[in-house]
Design a protein around this motif. Structure first.
Motif, PDB file in Angstrom:
ATOM      1  N   TYR A 174      10.705 -43.712 -58.138  1.00  0.00           N
ATOM      2  CA  TYR A 174      10.007 -44.317 -59.265  1.00  0.00           C
ATOM      3  C   TYR A 174      10.868 -45.452 -59.808  1.00  0.00           C
ATOM      4  N   VAL A 175      10.251 -46.619 -59.973  1.00  0.00           N
ATOM      5  CA  VAL A 175      10.980 -47.826 -60.349  1.00  0.00           C
ATOM      6  C   VAL A 175      10.368 -48.406 -61.617  1.00  0.00           C
ATOM      7  N   ALA A 176      11.164 -48.550 -62.665  1.00  0.00           N
ATOM      8  CA  ALA A 176      10.698 -49.185 -63.898  1.00  0.00           C
ATOM      9  C   ALA A 176      10.713 -50.695 -63.703  1.00  0.00           C
ATOM     10  N   ASN A 177       9.595 -51.337 -63.976  1.00  0.00           N
ATOM     11  CA  ASN A 177       9.499 -52.799 -63.901  1.00  0.00           C
ATOM     12  C   ASN A 177       9.402 -53.346 -65.324  1.00  0.00           C
ATOM     13  N   GLN A 178      10.545 -53.725 -65.838  1.00  0.00           N
ATOM     14  CA  GLN A 178      10.681 -53.967 -67.275  1.00  0.00           C
ATOM     15  C   GLN A 178       9.846 -55.141 -67.772  1.00  0.00           C
ATOM     16  N   GLU A 179       9.721 -56.202 -66.987  1.00  0.00           N
ATOM     17  CA  GLU A 179       8.970 -57.366 -67.450  1.00  0.00           C
ATOM     18  C   GLU A 179       7.525 -57.363 -66.983  1.00  0.00           C
ATOM     19  N   ALA A 180       7.089 -56.276 -66.392  1.00  0.00           N
ATOM     20  CA  ALA A 180       5.710 -56.185 -65.926  1.00  0.00           C
ATOM     21  C   ALA A 180       4.931 -55.064 -66.606  1.00  0.00           C
ATOM     22  N   ALA A 181       5.576 -54.329 -67.504  1.00  0.00           N
ATOM     23  CA  ALA A 181       4.933 -53.162 -68.118  1.00  0.00           C
ATOM     24  C   ALA A 181       4.320 -52.272 -67.049  1.00  0.00           C
ATOM     25  N   ALA A 182       5.140 -51.969 -66.037  1.00  0.00           N
ATOM     26  CA  ALA A 182       4.635 -51.203 -64.896  1.00  0.00           C
ATOM     27  C   ALA A 182       5.721 -50.284 -64.362  1.00  0.00           C
ATOM     28  N   VAL A 183       5.294 -49.278 -63.616  1.00  0.00           N
ATOM     29  CA  VAL A 183       6.190 -48.408 -62.864  1.00  0.00           C
ATOM     30  C   VAL A 183       5.697 -48.387 -61.419  1.00  0.00           C
ATOM     31  N   THR A 184       6.595 -48.682 -60.485  1.00  0.00           N
ATOM     32  CA  THR A 184       6.254 -48.693 -59.068  1.00  0.00           C
ATOM     33  C   THR A 184       6.629 -47.358 -58.436  1.00  0.00           C
ATOM     34  N   VAL A 185       5.726 -46.806 -57.645  1.00  0.00           N
ATOM     35  CA  VAL A 185       5.955 -45.542 -56.950  1.00  0.00           C
ATOM     36  C   VAL A 185       6.077 -45.841 -55.463  1.00  0.00           C
ATOM     37  N   ILE A 186       7.210 -45.460 -54.873  1.00  0.00           N
ATOM     38  CA  ILE A 186       7.521 -45.778 -53.477  1.00  0.00           C
ATOM     39  C   ILE A 186       7.688 -44.497 -52.676  1.00  0.00           C
ATOM     40  N   ASP A 187       7.039 -44.425 -51.520  1.00  0.00           N
ATOM     41  CA  ASP A 187       7.183 -43.291 -50.612  1.00  0.00           C
ATOM     42  C   ASP A 187       8.556 -43.379 -49.939  1.00  0.00           C
ATOM     43  N   LEU A 188       9.370 -42.351 -50.084  1.00  0.00           N
ATOM     44  CA  LEU A 188      10.726 -42.373 -49.528  1.00  0.00           C
ATOM     45  C   LEU A 188      10.751 -42.284 -48.008  1.00  0.00           C
ATOM     46  N   GLU A 189       9.684 -41.795 -47.409  1.00  0.00           N
ATOM     47  CA  GLU A 189       9.643 -41.691 -45.946  1.00  0.00           C
ATOM     48  C   GLU A 189       9.267 -43.024 -45.299  1.00  0.00           C
ATOM     49  N   THR A 190       8.251 -43.682 -45.863  1.00  0.00           N
ATOM     50  CA  THR A 190       7.729 -44.902 -45.242  1.00  0.00           C
ATOM     51  C   THR A 190       8.224 -46.178 -45.905  1.00  0.00           C
ATOM     52  N   HIS A 191       8.798 -46.055 -47.107  1.00  0.00           N
ATOM     53  CA  HIS A 191       9.209 -47.205 -47.921  1.00  0.00           C
ATOM     54  C   HIS A 191       8.022 -48.077 -48.311  1.00  0.00           C
ATOM     55  N   GLU A 192       6.846 -47.503 -48.358  1.00  0.00           N
ATOM     56  CA  GLU A 192       5.664 -48.212 -48.816  1.00  0.00           C
ATOM     57  C   GLU A 192       5.475 -47.994 -50.312  1.00  0.00           C
ATOM     58  N   VAL A 193       4.997 -49.034 -50.995  1.00  0.00           N
ATOM     59  CA  VAL A 193       4.572 -48.897 -52.385  1.00  0.00           C
ATOM     60  C   VAL A 193       3.197 -48.245 -52.366  1.00  0.00           C
ATOM     61  N   VAL A 194       3.098 -47.038 -52.908  1.00  0.00           N
ATOM     62  CA  VAL A 194       1.824 -46.316 -52.865  1.00  0.00           C
ATOM     63  C   VAL A 194       1.038 -46.461 -54.157  1.00  0.00           C
ATOM     64  N   GLU A 195       1.725 -46.876 -55.235  1.00  0.00           N
ATOM     65  CA  GLU A 195       1.007 -47.062 -56.496  1.00  0.00           C
ATOM     66  C   GLU A 195       1.861 -47.892 -57.444  1.00  0.00           C
ATOM     67  N   VAL A 196       1.188 -48.729 -58.226  1.00  0.00           N
ATOM     68  CA  VAL A 196       1.826 -49.408 -59.348  1.00  0.00           C
ATOM     69  C   VAL A 196       1.076 -48.988 -60.599  1.00  0.00           C
ATOM     70  N   ILE A 197       1.753 -48.306 -61.496  1.00  0.00           N
ATOM     71  CA  ILE A 197       1.130 -47.769 -62.703  1.00  0.00           C
ATOM     72  C   ILE A 197       1.184 -48.833 -63.795  1.00  0.00           C
ATOM     73  N   ASP A 198       0.023 -49.233 -64.277  1.00  0.00           N
ATOM     74  CA  ASP A 198      -0.125 -50.317 -65.244  1.00  0.00           C
ATOM     75  C   ASP A 198      -0.075 -49.731 -66.655  1.00  0.00           C
ATOM     76  N   LEU A 199       1.072 -49.859 -67.318  1.00  0.00           N
ATOM     77  CA  LEU A 199       1.234 -49.292 -68.660  1.00  0.00           C
ATOM     78  C   LEU A 199       0.476 -50.090 -69.709  1.00  0.00           C
ATOM     79  N   GLU A 200       0.315 -51.382 -69.465  1.00  0.00           N
ATOM     80  CA  GLU A 200      -0.472 -52.189 -70.397  1.00  0.00           C
ATOM     81  C   GLU A 200      -1.910 -51.684 -70.448  1.00  0.00           C
ATOM     82  N   ALA A 201      -2.459 -51.358 -69.293  1.00  0.00           N
ATOM     83  CA  ALA A 201      -3.828 -50.850 -69.237  1.00  0.00           C
ATOM     84  C   ALA A 201      -3.968 -49.505 -69.942  1.00  0.00           C
ATOM     85  N   MET A 202      -2.846 -48.811 -70.104  1.00  0.00           N
ATOM     86  CA  MET A 202      -2.871 -47.513 -70.767  1.00  0.00           C
ATOM     87  C   MET A 202      -2.676 -47.642 -72.271  1.00  0.00           C
TER      88      MET A 202
END
Length: 373
Positions: free
Chosen positions: A46-74
């Motif tokens: 889980y990666v905090a993206n401070q200037e994007a109001a977002a949190v990035t979720v990365i699969d540790l096996e594939t190194h793919e970004v599986v979701e970007v959680i939009d905190l502004e939308a929340m």
């Protein structure tokens, strides 16, 4: 590399619950990856993206970004500034501090927001290994925050504050047994040991306490719990403390390192300490057998490194990079109108960069479930 961003406007599958400030996030990701797999595995960074109001979720096996959680939308605003992440050892829940929104949020394994608590200018987070407590410090961005840290009950999300008597308490870490919380000041050369149960604090003034402040960014502790290190931004040092007596830390060494050392990670075998140098776009490896710099890693994707985390098996180091100045040229600006952040993956055996994962702007604090194998 696959990524999904929940953007402004129409958000398929997005559900916002205004009541009690809770929200459910669309459980997205690769089409072939059902939500049940996410719940069962939980091997995510889980990666905090401070200037994007977002949190990035990365699969540790594939190194793919599986979701970007939009905190502004929340409903937390475009300037919420998510900063640091803490994850339950089994991956069941994770927590993020929002500097400007004055909130600490709790998400479940499926990335549903399940609780939140108000806390003025939250910064670093630290889990107690046995009790249901989450400790929270103050952000570096706060000019004159309260001289207190918080203890949040992770079940009820009620918060209690402890006085630490130092200006701008920032560096924050629990001892291996959880009995003690170590706190460091940005404003003066002081370290505080706080008893986790009672909140009683012991203050240590470092030698040369009247000199220019070290600016203690963050701690890491040895697997045996007897040695604590602190990264010092302004003096470009790694400070080494003997904490065999937790209430009386002893400064036993100082190692000169690259400019602006940031979040350190200590290997499970006790031999190595890794940290990024925000001022030099590199990663330093320290050998604790003789307290020397064993290697300096440079390369693609290292652009103002901030957070670091070792994989549960220790084979990979993940380094989040702010990339505010655009040192690394993102292949896609992702619609944010600013250079994207990165997570650089380093093979700890070869000490080589093996992957660069692009994220929304300003990747800062990161976390993963340390108890999963």
């Amino acid at each position: 590399m696959m990524m999904k961003r929940l953007t402004s406007g129409a958000r398929p599958g997005f559900l916002a619950l205004g009541i009690a400030g809770l929200a459910a996030i669309y459980a997205g990701g690769a089409a072939a990856r059902p939500a049940s797999a996410t719940a069962a595995e939980g091997r995510y960074l889980y990666v905090a993206n401070q200037e994007a109001a977002a949190v990035t979720v990365i699969d540790l096996e594939t190194h793919e970004v599986v979701e970007v959680i939009d905190l502004e939308a929340m409903g937390f605003g475009a300037n919420a500034k998510p900063h640091h992440i803490a994850v339950e050892p089994d991956g069941s829940f994770w927590y993020v501090s929002l500097i400007a929104a004055n909130q600490v949020l709790k998400f479940d394994r499926e990335n549903n927001l399940v609780a939140s608590v108000e806390f003025e200018r939250p910064g670093l987070l630290a889990l107690h290994p046995a009790e249901p407590w989450l400790f929270v410090g103050r952000s570096m961005a706060a000019v004159n925050p309260p001289q207190r840290i918080g203890r949040i009950d992770r079940t009820s999300m009620e918060v209690e504050e402890y006085d630490v008597f130092i200006p701008r308490p920032h560096a924050l870490l629990a001892s291996q047994d959880g009995d003690w919380i170590y706190v460091g000041s940005l404003g003066e050369n002081s370290v505080v040991t706080v008893e986790a149960e009672s909140g009683e604090a012991e203050l240590l003034r470092l030698p040369g306490s009247g000199d220019m402040p070290h600016v203690l960014v963050q701690y890491a502790i040895s697997p045996d719990g007897r040695t604590l290190v602190a990264t010092a931004e302004m003096t470009a040092k790694l400070l080494v403390f003997d904490v065999s007596e937790p209430t009386a830390p002893v400064l036993v060494g100082q190692l000169d390192v690259g400019a602006r050392p940031w979040h350190p990670s200590w290997s499970a075998d006790g031999r190595w300490i890794w940290f990024g140098n925000l001022g030099t776009n590199e990663v330093t490896l320290v050998d604790t057998s003789d307290w020397s710099v064993a290697a300096v890693v440079r390369g693609e994707g290292l652009a103002e490194p901030h957070g670091s985390a070792l994989s549960p098996d220790g084979s990979r180091l993940y380094v989040a990079n702010r990339n505010e100045t655009g040192t690394y040229e993102s292949s896609d600006r992702m619609g944010y109108g600013a250079p994207g952040g990165t997570v650089v993956v380093i093979d700890t055996a070869t000490r080589e960069i093996i992957d660069v994962i692009e994220t929304p702007p300003y990747a800062s604090g990161i976390g993963l479930a340390s108890g999963l194998r």
